[in-house]
Motif scaffolding. Structure first.
Motif: not given
Length: 170
Positions: A134-137, A152, A139-140, A132, A143
């Motif tokens: 890394d918000e970008e990872s 998006d 998201y991926r 938790y 997603r």
């Protein structure tokens, strides 16, 4: 016309405050509908949705009967697998094991654990074991569960969402 759930997600004054319920009681469904959930899961759930539409319960695709989870208990109230992990009945199946005795040996171990300081839950035997930090990872990861054509942004009016569920005490 947008659903109340969508309006609430967007902060736009829904007609009623939507309710989310983690429904997991087949015996209650059987009692409320007078349709045996295990013998006729689809019929039972369709009737539940007639009686309680606000629950927005998912409906099985078929009416194929479900086996009762108690069959593996052999008269006990819980089940232990070959590694000694314990599970109890949850809905029409079993829980994952929540036996964290290997990690937390004392009350102080539990109370001193900081999920915010920890951040990385990968490798932990919990419901949602992600990193938790890394918000970008994240998201991926989440997603990837939705159609690429959405880009998006989910379609206008969509109530698709992601999240995670972990608690300190189970």
């Amino acid at each position: 016309m947008y659903s109340d759930k969508y309006l609430a997600f967007k902060g736009l004054a829904p007609g009623r405050i939507p309710h989310w319920e983690h429904w997991s009681n087949p015996d209650a469904e059987t009692y409320l509908t007078d349709i045996n959930y295990y013998a006729h899961p689809r019929q039972c759930r369709l009737r539940m949705n007639e009686l309680y539409p606000e629950l927005e319960l998912g409906v099985p695709d078929t009416d194929e009967p479900y086996a009762r989870p108690e069959a593996i208990f052999k008269g006990a109230t819980s089940h232990s697998d070959s590694q000694g992990h314990h599970a109890v009945r949850w809905g029409d199946g079993l829980t994952g094991h929540w036996d964290h005795g290997a990690r937390f040996k004392t009350t102080e171990d539990v109370l001193s654990f900081s999920p915010l300081a920890q951040g990385d839950f990968t490798g932990m035997v919990i419901n949602e074991g992600y990193d938790y930090r890394d918000e970008e990872s994240l998201y991926r990861l989440f997603r990837a569960r939705y159609p690429a054509e959405w880009g998006d942004k989910a379609p206008d009016g969509s109530t698709a969402m992601v999240g995670f569920y972990n608690t300190m005490f189970m």
